[in-house]
Design an enzyme around this catalytic site. Sequence first.
Site, PDB file in Angstrom:
ATOM      1  N   GLY A 229      26.413   1.156 -20.607  1.00  0.00           N
ATOM      2  CA  GLY A 229      27.684   0.649 -20.120  1.00  0.00           C
ATOM      3  C   GLY A 229      28.923   1.094 -20.857  1.00  0.00           C
TER       4      GLY A 229
ATOM      5  N   GLU B 113      20.608   1.741 -23.549  1.00  0.00           N
ATOM      6  CA  GLU B 113      20.385   2.769 -22.511  1.00  0.00           C
ATOM      7  C   GLU B 113      21.682   3.467 -22.109  1.00  0.00           C
ATOM      8  OE1 GLU B 113      18.759   0.316 -19.438  1.00  0.00           O
ATOM      9  OE2 GLU B 113      16.711   0.598 -20.115  1.00  0.00           O
ATOM     10  N   PRO B 114      22.310   4.201 -23.009  1.00  0.00           N
ATOM     11  CA  PRO B 114      23.545   4.888 -22.621  1.00  0.00           C
ATOM     12  C   PRO B 114      23.284   6.049 -21.670  1.00  0.00           C
ATOM     13  CG  PRO B 114      22.863   5.564 -24.820  1.00  0.00           C
ATOM     14  CD  PRO B 114      21.920   4.479 -24.414  1.00  0.00           C
TER      15      PRO B 114
ATOM     16  N   ARG C  71      26.396   7.526 -19.272  1.00  0.00           N
ATOM     17  CA  ARG C  71      27.705   8.199 -19.203  1.00  0.00           C
ATOM     18  C   ARG C  71      28.192   8.669 -20.576  1.00  0.00           C
ATOM     19  NH1 ARG C  71      31.322   6.630 -15.059  1.00  0.00           N
ATOM     20  NH2 ARG C  71      30.113   4.705 -14.944  1.00  0.00           N
TER      21      ARG C  71
ATOM     22  N   ARG D  74      32.607  10.793  -6.914  1.00  0.00           N
ATOM     23  CA  ARG D  74      33.183   9.615  -7.582  1.00  0.00           C
ATOM     24  C   ARG D  74      34.605   9.281  -7.119  1.00  0.00           C
ATOM     25  NH1 ARG D  74      33.862   8.814 -12.368  1.00  0.00           N
ATOM     26  NH2 ARG D  74      33.030   6.707 -12.478  1.00  0.00           N
TER      27      ARG D  74
ATOM     28  N   TYR E  77      34.671   5.586  -5.854  1.00  0.00           N
ATOM     29  CA  TYR E  77      35.206   4.558  -6.761  1.00  0.00           C
ATOM     30  C   TYR E  77      36.693   4.755  -7.067  1.00  0.00           C
ATOM     31  CZ  TYR E  77      30.221   4.977  -8.069  1.00  0.00           C
ATOM     32  OH  TYR E  77      28.866   5.114  -8.078  1.00  0.00           O
TER      33      TYR E  77
ATOM     34  N   CYS F 294      34.797  18.213   5.436  1.00  0.00           N
ATOM     35  CA  CYS F 294      35.459  17.778   6.655  1.00  0.00           C
ATOM     36  C   CYS F 294      35.687  16.275   6.600  1.00  0.00           C
ATOM     37  CB  CYS F 294      34.569  18.132   7.826  1.00  0.00           C
ATOM     38  SG  CYS F 294      35.509  18.955   9.042  1.00  0.00           S
TER      39      CYS F 294
ATOM     40  N   TYR G  35      27.058  11.371 -13.475  1.00  0.00           N
ATOM     41  CA  TYR G  35      27.206  10.859 -12.102  1.00  0.00           C
ATOM     42  C   TYR G  35      27.974  11.821 -11.195  1.00  0.00           C
ATOM     43  CZ  TYR G  35      25.688   6.680 -14.575  1.00  0.00           C
ATOM     44  OH  TYR G  35      24.978   5.794 -15.359  1.00  0.00           O
TER      45      TYR G  35
HETATM   46  N1  LLP Z   1      20.698   1.046 -17.743  1.00  0.00           N
HETATM   47  C1  LLP Z   1      20.674   0.580 -16.488  1.00  0.00           C
HETATM   48  C2  LLP Z   1      19.641  -0.367 -16.107  1.00  0.00           C
HETATM   49  C3  LLP Z   1      21.627   1.006 -15.557  1.00  0.00           C
HETATM   50  O1  LLP Z   1      21.599   0.522 -14.320  1.00  0.00           O
HETATM   51  C4  LLP Z   1      22.607   1.954 -15.948  1.00  0.00           C
HETATM   52  C5  LLP Z   1      23.609   2.430 -15.002  1.00  0.00           C
HETATM   53  C6  LLP Z   1      22.586   2.420 -17.271  1.00  0.00           C
HETATM   54  C7  LLP Z   1      21.619   1.942 -18.142  1.00  0.00           C
HETATM   55  C8  LLP Z   1      23.564   3.440 -17.782  1.00  0.00           C
HETATM   56  O2  LLP Z   1      24.862   2.993 -17.767  1.00  0.00           O
HETATM   57  P1  LLP Z   1      26.028   3.890 -18.406  1.00  0.00           P
HETATM   58  O3  LLP Z   1      25.792   3.970 -19.889  1.00  0.00           O
HETATM   59  O4  LLP Z   1      25.962   5.221 -17.765  1.00  0.00           O
HETATM   60  O5  LLP Z   1      27.260   3.161 -18.067  1.00  0.00           O
HETATM   61  N2  LLP Z   1      27.450   5.822 -10.316  1.00  0.00           N
HETATM   62  C9  LLP Z   1      28.349   5.008 -11.116  1.00  0.00           C
HETATM   63  C10 LLP Z   1      27.645   4.406 -12.299  1.00  0.00           C
HETATM   64  C11 LLP Z   1      26.451   3.604 -11.911  1.00  0.00           C
HETATM   65  C12 LLP Z   1      25.712   3.090 -13.116  1.00  0.00           C
HETATM   66  C13 LLP Z   1      24.383   2.575 -12.722  1.00  0.00           C
HETATM   67  N3  LLP Z   1      23.608   2.074 -13.789  1.00  0.00           N
HETATM   68  C14 LLP Z   1      29.549   5.857 -11.530  1.00  0.00           C
HETATM   69  O6  LLP Z   1      29.621   7.022 -11.155  1.00  0.00           O
HETATM   70  O7  LLP Z   1      30.457   5.364 -12.206  1.00  0.00           O
END
Ligand code: LLP
Length: 457
Positions: A264, A306-307, A309, A346, A350, A378, A407
């Site tokens: 996150g 669980e990083p 992004r 994206r 979003y 298109c 993403y």
């Molecule tokens: N763990 C779980 C269970 C998750 O669902 C996610 C992201 C992560 C870890 C990794 O989160 P991060 O560190 O990347 O924030 N498509 C969207 C983001 C969707 C995230 C889904 N889950 C975007 O493009 O912003």
Amino acid sequence: MEEKQSFLKQKIDLESPNKNIVPITTSIKGDGKLSVGGCSIEELVKKYDSPLYILDEFTLRKSCEAYKKALEKYYPGESLPIYASKANSSIFMSSLISSEGFGLDAVSEGELLTALKGGVPNEKIVFHGNNKSDKEIEFAVRNNIKVIVDNDHDLERLEELSNSLNRDLEIMIRFTPGIECHTHEYIRTGSFDSKFGFGIEYLNILFANIRDTKHLKLTGIHAHIGSQIFELDPHNDLGEIMVNVILEAKKFGHNINELNVGGGLGIKYTESDDPPSIDEWVKTISNSVVKACEKNNLDFPTLMCEPGRSIVSTAGITIYKIGAFKEIPGIRTYLSVDGGMSDNPRPITYQSNYSACLVNNPLNNNSHNKYTIAGKHCESGDVLFKEIDLAECKTGDLICVFGTGAYNNSMSSNYNRIPRPAALLVCDGEAEIIQKRESPSDLLKYDVLPNRFIRQN
Ligand code: LLP
């Protein structure tokens, strides 16, 4: 002349790549043109064409290192950083993160296979998902991959499977901690109204149900509260909530020794973004877990995070070639590029903002104009930038969009039957393909004409 692309002159944070807009190795050569990983982007496009995804290995490794260092510094127990492969899944990424000692989070048989092919050790893979198929669950179990139980459906499948195999299975459960955070509603997952995980109020029933199974051993708990988060408070709260869940589970005889706080942490896409550093994020979580454990006299569980992004986004850029211009006097000038919503969905999904510059004039020397950068699909909404200041540019010039490592490729599509770009890895002046460019004929591979439509000759 005012320089609009001043982000290119900002000091690079070497310790926490998510605080930079550009890959660490970005530089402007003597000829005034942009390079990354020691490679001239113009030369890469000459050789590999555009659009082009590029990943910078140095930035990727620095991000991994930052998580490892911080976990070591702040968490006295065991820890395991796990890469959320949905951010960018490939055999290369799996191989890179396993060489860094990371685990991997997968949510489908496809991501699982990719992880295994990339050499991630089975015991470091976790399998997520709110609707895992029987086949996927069986695949994970047969490969000794730990399943994170998201709902009763998962639990029933795993119970049946463990009984039929007559084998004990270690499982983790995912729950929604009821934490609100400020991020786009589509990427918020920790509040009560979420499709993921068990409601926290249901956990006692769940603990009793798991206790009553013959072969399921509850070893871990998981929560993920959302993505692109800039606040630290939600994760501070999460640590304590999770320790309390461990204590609750103890009452049912479950000895939980894995605490997974999800991912996150946000990244800096534009100059107005100011995410915490990886160090601060890990420190917040570690301190909150440590404090709650000490208060309750609990052994430190293995701390997992669980990083996604924040590992891969800043390492990635996308290069487009400019094609058509359309000036609507008094309104705007559209500049169209050779990619768009199929390689980066994206902005249209979003309303995400990015930073960009011209490859041959990154600092916008000369007069500059406001442009709207449109994709080639298109779809009127296929716009990558609403209004961006760029130097005068012309058809054939290249644009570099930053922060596209996460993403983008993993959410890409073939809308309008547009082939996916190639992806390159750059490091120390060398570039190598990590994903081949699709061709239009590749896209016909799965089309089948029904027999009665095939003309008999
Ligand atoms: N763990 C779980 C269970 C998750 O669902 C996610 C992201 C992560 C870890 C990794 O989160 P991060 O560190 O990347 O924030 N498509 C969207 C983001 C969707 C995230 C889904 N889950 C975007 O493009 O912003």
